[in-house]
Design an enzyme around this catalytic site. Sequence first.
Site, PDB file in Angstrom:
ATOM      1  N   GLY A   1      -0.099  -2.209   5.707  1.00  0.00           N
ATOM      2  CA  GLY A   1       0.745  -3.380   5.466  1.00  0.00           C
ATOM      3  C   GLY A   1       1.974  -3.425   6.367  1.00  0.00           C
ATOM      4  O   GLY A   1       2.704  -4.414   6.390  1.00  0.00           O
TER       5      GLY A   1
ATOM      6  N   CYS B   1       7.023  -5.719  -4.187  1.00  0.00           N
ATOM      7  CA  CYS B   1       6.917  -6.642  -3.062  1.00  0.00           C
ATOM      8  C   CYS B   1       5.440  -6.876  -2.755  1.00  0.00           C
ATOM      9  O   CYS B   1       4.724  -5.938  -2.394  1.00  0.00           O
ATOM     10  CB  CYS B   1       7.646  -6.026  -1.864  1.00  0.00           C
ATOM     11  SG  CYS B   1       7.379  -6.917  -0.352  1.00  0.00           S
TER      12      CYS B   1
ATOM     13  N   GLY C   1       1.228  -2.966   1.818  1.00  0.00           N
ATOM     14  CA  GLY C   1      -0.169  -2.565   1.973  1.00  0.00           C
ATOM     15  C   GLY C   1      -0.523  -1.392   1.069  1.00  0.00           C
ATOM     16  O   GLY C   1       0.291  -0.497   0.821  1.00  0.00           O
ATOM     17  N   VAL C   2      -1.755  -1.406   0.585  1.00  0.00           N
ATOM     18  CA  VAL C   2      -2.220  -0.339  -0.305  1.00  0.00           C
ATOM     19  C   VAL C   2      -2.284   1.011   0.420  1.00  0.00           C
ATOM     20  O   VAL C   2      -1.920   2.047  -0.137  1.00  0.00           O
ATOM     21  CB  VAL C   2      -3.601  -0.722  -0.893  1.00  0.00           C
ATOM     22  CG1 VAL C   2      -4.316   0.475  -1.495  1.00  0.00           C
ATOM     23  CG2 VAL C   2      -3.417  -1.830  -1.917  1.00  0.00           C
TER      24      VAL C   2
ATOM     25  N   HIS D   1       1.281   2.458   0.660  1.00  0.00           N
ATOM     26  CA  HIS D   1       1.943   2.494  -0.646  1.00  0.00           C
ATOM     27  C   HIS D   1       1.363   3.592  -1.538  1.00  0.00           C
ATOM     28  O   HIS D   1       2.101   4.422  -2.067  1.00  0.00           O
ATOM     29  CB  HIS D   1       1.781   1.131  -1.315  1.00  0.00           C
ATOM     30  CG  HIS D   1       2.586   0.950  -2.571  1.00  0.00           C
ATOM     31  ND1 HIS D   1       3.954   0.875  -2.576  1.00  0.00           N
ATOM     32  CD2 HIS D   1       2.207   0.825  -3.872  1.00  0.00           C
ATOM     33  CE1 HIS D   1       4.385   0.703  -3.822  1.00  0.00           C
ATOM     34  NE2 HIS D   1       3.338   0.677  -4.623  1.00  0.00           N
TER      35      HIS D   1
ATOM     36  N   ASN E   1       8.061   7.178   0.294  1.00  0.00           N
ATOM     37  CA  ASN E   1       7.853   5.755   0.589  1.00  0.00           C
ATOM     38  C   ASN E   1       9.132   5.068   1.083  1.00  0.00           C
ATOM     39  O   ASN E   1       9.075   3.954   1.589  1.00  0.00           O
ATOM     40  CB  ASN E   1       7.301   5.018  -0.635  1.00  0.00           C
ATOM     41  CG  ASN E   1       5.788   4.867  -0.563  1.00  0.00           C
ATOM     42  OD1 ASN E   1       5.180   5.179   0.460  1.00  0.00           O
ATOM     43  ND2 ASN E   1       5.189   4.380  -1.633  1.00  0.00           N
ATOM     44  N   TYR E   2      10.293   5.726   0.905  1.00  0.00           N
ATOM     45  CA  TYR E   2      11.518   5.208   1.515  1.00  0.00           C
ATOM     46  C   TYR E   2      11.799   6.042   2.760  1.00  0.00           C
ATOM     47  O   TYR E   2      12.849   6.675   2.884  1.00  0.00           O
ATOM     48  CB  TYR E   2      12.697   5.317   0.547  1.00  0.00           C
ATOM     49  CG  TYR E   2      12.619   4.424  -0.680  1.00  0.00           C
ATOM     50  CD1 TYR E   2      11.643   3.440  -0.797  1.00  0.00           C
ATOM     51  CD2 TYR E   2      13.534   4.553  -1.725  1.00  0.00           C
ATOM     52  CE1 TYR E   2      11.579   2.630  -1.918  1.00  0.00           C
ATOM     53  CE2 TYR E   2      13.481   3.741  -2.842  1.00  0.00           C
ATOM     54  CZ  TYR E   2      12.498   2.783  -2.935  1.00  0.00           C
ATOM     55  OH  TYR E   2      12.447   1.976  -4.047  1.00  0.00           O
TER      56      TYR E   2
END
Length: 548
Positions: free
Chosen positions: A111, A175, A179-180, A183, A472-473
């Site tokens: 994504g 959000c 994208g999977v 994520h 993820n951040y």
Amino acid sequence: MEKLNLLSFLCIIVLFLRVTRSLTTSLRDYDTFLECLQSHTSSSDQVSNIVYAQTNASYTSILEAFVRNSRFNTPSTPKPLLIITPFSEHQVQATVVCAKSVGLQLRIRSGGHDFEGASYVSQVPFVILDMFNFQNVTVDIQNEVAVIQSGASLGQVYYRIWEKSEVHGFAAGACPTIGVGGHLSGGGYGSMIRKYGLSVDHVIDAKIVDVKGRILDKKAMGEDLFWTIKGGGGASFGVILSYTVKLVQVPEKVTVFKVDNTLEQNATDLVFEWQHVAPHTDDRLFMRMTLQPVISEGNKTIRASIKALFLGGANELVTLLEKEFPLLRLKKETCKEMRWIDSVLWLMNDNHGSSLEVLLDRSRYSKYFNKIKSDYVQTPISKDGLKWIWKKMIELGNTQLIFIPYGGKMNEVPSDATPFPHRAGNLYKIQYNVSWQEPGAVAEKNLMDQIRKLYSYMTLFVSKNPRRAFLNYRDLDIGINSHGEDNYEDGKVFGVKYFDKNFQRLVKVKTAIDPENFFWNEQSMPTLPAIKQQVENITDKRKIGYFN
Ligand SMILES: Cc1cc2nc3c(=O)[nH]c(=O)nc-3n(C[C@H](O)[C@H](O)[C@H](O)COP(=O)(O)OP(=O)(O)OC[C@H]3O[C@@H](n4cnc5c(N)ncnc54)[C@H](O)[C@@H]3O)c2cc1C
Ligand SMILES: *[C@@H]1O[C@H](CO)[C@@H](O)[C@H](O)[C@H]1NC(C)=O
Ligand SMILES: *[C@@H]1O[C@H](CO)[C@@H](O)[C@H](O)[C@H]1NC(C)=O
Ligand SMILES: *[C@@H]1O[C@H](CO)[C@@H](O)[C@H](O)[C@H]1NC(C)=O
Ligand SMILES: *[C@@H]1O[C@H](CO)[C@@H](O)[C@H](O)[C@H]1NC(C)=O
Ligand SMILES: *[C@@H]1O[C@H](CO)[C@@H](O)[C@H](O)[C@H]1NC(C)=O
Ligand SMILES: *[C@@H]1O[C@H](CO)[C@@H](O)[C@H](O)[C@H]1NC(C)=O
């Protein structure tokens, strides 16, 4: 004057030579890559339709379609030599094999929401494997299971589930364009985190292409690798084709509310109390808190906004909060009851009048420049501490903090059940955010300085040894693989922050599955090259400091 002209003439020549050289290199890479793909696929595969060279008229639009942070979309941002957009699993296998044999670094993109552009930027010659054609989401309500391809967006996942059932959902981010592939492989959380934990707590199978180009499902990859791709970052281990997940149940009606308070409206007391309520209350209630400097009636102040989702009705929620959080003074009129799927839209932008089809629209994303950082809080911050933070935030001017409450299910999952280690003992996560609209080096430096200063001011109040961070951040400030291949020590710096005690197991799996470290990026898991050979033979790994 003449000298100057000669100089600019030379510059133009040099520039011209550079451009032609990079174009010829690009064409040569294109030919080599295409030939390799053809030799690894059948003629019916038509691989000539999936390779975009820099000279291709569609190259820029394909590249930019999933660049979500303008900080990595400037003329000086390194660009991929080729973009490969497979339509089949077979073509993904061939892409991995060919990138390896041609000797080009591979970046995998689903994504494109990576906060540091890791899926589409590299400092060495590279190609992008773009998974955007892998968007199938197959929902089986009878068994409460969905098979989700990695290029699908979260919005597509929510929509496809809702088409089949209004009382099922999935526990993932807010959000809808995310994208999977990135994520889920990075842990994935959303507004049902307190009730249902992370996305990866619901993964029951997966399909991955490994460095040898083999397709492996859970059974074939084994428990270690399967564990790894549930939060350890996919890009260190292979290309994820799909995840199979368990759906979660949601009530027919949920309740949302938003409450804003400034310091003049006693926000300090409210935030202080929030720390004692939000991580401990009923696990159906998620109260996210955003703090930012604002000007209110001419005064510089801090605004604390609580945006909440309750998996239940408004009456029950008001009664609950009257008892547990009287300072909030939540009124029934402030609450809105709606279907769960509408709450997805509401949480995204307040605007739940839009039709649900916007969930499918991947171009619906406002691009800006941004920088994100993260922290974990394990002890409530005192009122004096909060007041000091407000003062600093007002001085800095542009940084935002978001407090994301943990507790509930997060306390129940053991910290080594998945690579994601931040479970019991963490009251809430902080997201630092600074974003801006216009390019400009001066503004950028100022804003990047601001967020780094705030992060440094917060040291006193957040987790230590390690100071934790959320994969993820992604934040390259907390460490990078600066030495290319043999990078165990570098990797340990950020690896321990993201994964704490799970770091060692991730390194072990990485070393076993990708010993040559083909799947590399600035924050990929390191291998143990120096002692790789020995590790296989050593029974007591403590002796070589492997588990220190
Ligand atoms: C506006 C915004 C809101 C966000 N909100 C949330 C939130 O609510 N909760 C949350 O948890 N996170 C949130 N995030 C962070 C987001 O989950 C991560 O950035 C995630 O990694 C993005 O996945 P992606 O596929 O879109 O990104 P990409 O940039 O495509 O990928 C991210 C990383 O995963 C790797 N990767 C991608 N696809 C694959 C694959 N198929 N196989 C192997 N590796 C792969 C990439 O190489 C890269 O390293 C948010 C991000 C943004 C920009
Ligand atoms: C651009 O690349 C795509 C994908 O390989 C291909 O289908 C298309 O024909 C190319 N366009 C041109 C003008 O070469
Ligand atoms: C998605 O599903 C359709 C219909 O079953 C199929 O034709 C297509 O090949 C699938 N796409 C991928 C990338 O698997
Ligand atoms: C803030 O707190 C003070 C002292 O407790 C109280 O008198 C005042 O009414 C509060 N203000 C608001 C807006 O709640
Ligand atoms: C603004 O600040 C002044 C001076 O501190 C104060 O008297 C006033 O009440 C403040 N206004 C608001 C709206 O809080
Ligand atoms: C960061 O803040 C900006 C400005 O308030 C906001 O638009 C954006 O959504 C925030 N980004 C994230 C990732 O929360
Ligand atoms: C590991 O053990 C095997 C079998 O005993 C042996 O053949 C091999 O040489 C050993 N490797 C190293 C690096 O010691």
